[in-house]
Scaffold this motif. Structure first.
Motif, PDB file in Angstrom:
ATOM      1  N   GLN A  23       0.828  -1.204   0.000  1.00  0.00           N
ATOM      2  CA  GLN A  23       0.000   0.000   0.000  1.00  0.00           C
ATOM      3  C   GLN A  23       0.863   1.255   0.000  1.00  0.00           C
ATOM      4  N   ASN A  84      -8.557   7.441  -0.269  1.00  0.00           N
ATOM      5  CA  ASN A  84      -9.136   6.116  -0.024  1.00  0.00           C
ATOM      6  C   ASN A  84      -8.075   5.114   0.413  1.00  0.00           C
ATOM      7  N   ARG A  88      -7.599   2.980   4.058  1.00  0.00           N
ATOM      8  CA  ARG A  88      -7.287   1.556   4.245  1.00  0.00           C
ATOM      9  C   ARG A  88      -6.023   1.373   5.077  1.00  0.00           C
ATOM     10  N   SER A  91      -6.787   2.041   8.701  1.00  0.00           N
ATOM     11  CA  SER A  91      -7.488   0.898   9.279  1.00  0.00           C
ATOM     12  C   SER A  91      -6.516  -0.247   9.576  1.00  0.00           C
ATOM     13  N   THR A  92      -5.593  -0.505   8.639  1.00  0.00           N
ATOM     14  CA  THR A  92      -4.588  -1.565   8.827  1.00  0.00           C
ATOM     15  C   THR A  92      -3.697  -1.248  10.025  1.00  0.00           C
TER      16      THR A  92
END
Length: 406
Positions: A23, A84, A88, A91-92
């Motif tokens: 990511q 976006n 993520r 959240s990770t």
């Protein structure tokens, strides 16, 4: 069983770290794209919107605003993707923090239990008695190894607690930074959307202003398309003639080498091809206002132009530069138009159109970056556009992927 669960937990952590690295790499690429678009937007404002609106025709203004709108939409899209992706990643990281806190607590509990146990049997006398009570030497040796391993394990647990605490602190800092970055992107996107709305309104107003003279503008557009088609045919004819003449000249020599097959031509072709994506721009400052390929007219939807060139908006009196070493094969003087220069690079050709001045002639050897002329500035339209195209043999190619990023 306890060690089994820890192994599963470790594998899960490694997988989550792998996902996080992937990511982050994508985030880096998106940021590079965003910076490139921001740079393009800056160039658009500098090259297309510094002049007074009165100095430009309505159609040119519509084209400029439409170009800016498309770039702005691309900027919003990339920024949305970044936001976006950050969501993520946040959240990770939050899941990772929860996991690290659980591990840290387990390590602390284990360590506390060891401290208590160690305290109860901390005396050297207890250790000596533990060794002396062995039934034989082998058992005494094993007990000694156990004492050493237990001591080492205590140290390892202490170091593990330090490491996990540090990881947790770093992850908390990273999480805080990600939240700040996300908020910044959201705010930038909010501004970009407001500017996009303003530009769309400007385009709408301009479109309304020309509706009364739509017939006149539509006729101008169709004439422009006819002139472009005629220019395409002429340039294609010249490229084919150049290749045919080169083959004819080669057939007269003892080597019988065909066009592009001489050692010099092969080397030049290979060098040109190896520089795909790295060629210097034909102008010092510019943006690709008209892309290669099919483009539908903004004013007359019935007209579609299949562009074989890209058109680069640049500054008034901008010097036009050769993109690579080569030889000038033709200086074309177009009837009711502006000169074009053809440069051969082995089996490749670069063509520079809409010049006001030409500094080279047929047969001249040129080097990359050499100024071969000056771009023409249309005073009526209020723009300076350089037409640029690339051929491989007689096949026209999209030139944009060949140029280095500005």
């Amino acid at each position: 069983m306890k060690y089994f669960f820890r192994s599963i937990l470790l594998i899960g952590l490694l997988m989550s770290f792998s996902s996080l690295f992937a990511q982050s790499d994508k985030q880096k690429k998106l940021e590079e794209q965003r910076q490139q678009v921001l740079k393009e937007m800056k160039q658009i404002n500098a090259l297309l919107f510094t002049k007074k609106k009165e100095e430009k025709s309505a159609i040119t203004l519509i084209e400029d605003i439409n170009y800016k709108v498309n770039v702005r939409k691309n900027l919003i899209r990339i920024t949305n993707e970044q936001a976006n992706l950050l969501t993520r990643e946040i959240s990770t990281n939050q899941d990772e923090i929860t996991s690290l806190r659980t591990q840290l607590q387990e390590l602390k509990d284990d360590y506390a239990a060891m401290v208590v146990k160690s305290y109860k049997s901390k005396s050297e006398q207890s250790k000596v008695m533990f060794l002396l009570s062995s039934r034989n030497f082998q058992q005494a040796y094993k007990r000694l190894q156990y004492i050493r391993q237990y001591r080492d394990y205590q140290k390892e647990q202490g170091e593990a607690i330090k490491t996990k605490t540090k990881e947790l602190q770093e992850l908390n800092i990273q999480l805080s930074k990600q939240k700040e970055d996300k908020q910044k992107l959201i705010e930038e996107n909010r501004i970009a959307k407001r500017e996009l709305e303003s530009e769309l309104k400007q385009r709408e107003v301009l479109m309304a202003s020309i509706k009364s003279d739509m017939g006149k503008f539509a006729a101008q557009i169709k004439n422009k398309k006819q002139e472009a088609d005629r220019l395409d045919k002429e340039i294609n004819r010249i490229i084919r003639e150049t290749i045919a003449a080169a083959n004819k000249e080669s057939s007269k020599t003892s080597s019988k080498s065909k066009y592009g097959e001489t050692p010099e031509a092969k080397l030049l072709s290979a060098n040109f091809e190896s520089n795909r994506g790295k060629l210097g721009w034909p102008v010092s400052r510019g943006v690709v206002k008209v892309k290669y390929g099919k483009q539908r007219s903004l004013v007359d939807n019935s007209v579609t132009q299949n562009y074989k060139s890209i058109y680069i908006a640049t500054e008034d009196k901008s010097g036009v530069k050769a993109v690579f070493n080569g030889e000038v094969t033709r200086v074309l003087v177009i009837k009711n138009g502006n000169p074009a220069v053809f440069i051969r690079h082995g089996i490749y050709f670069s063509v520079y159109m809409n010049l006001s001045k030409v500094n080279v002639k047929k047969g001249d050897k040129v080097v990359a970056g050499q100024v071969i002329g000056e771009v023409f500035t249309n005073k009526i339209k209020g723009e300076s556009l350089l037409g640029f195209r690339i051929y491989k043999n007689d096949q026209v190619m999209n030139p944009e992927p060949w140029l280095a990023k500005f």
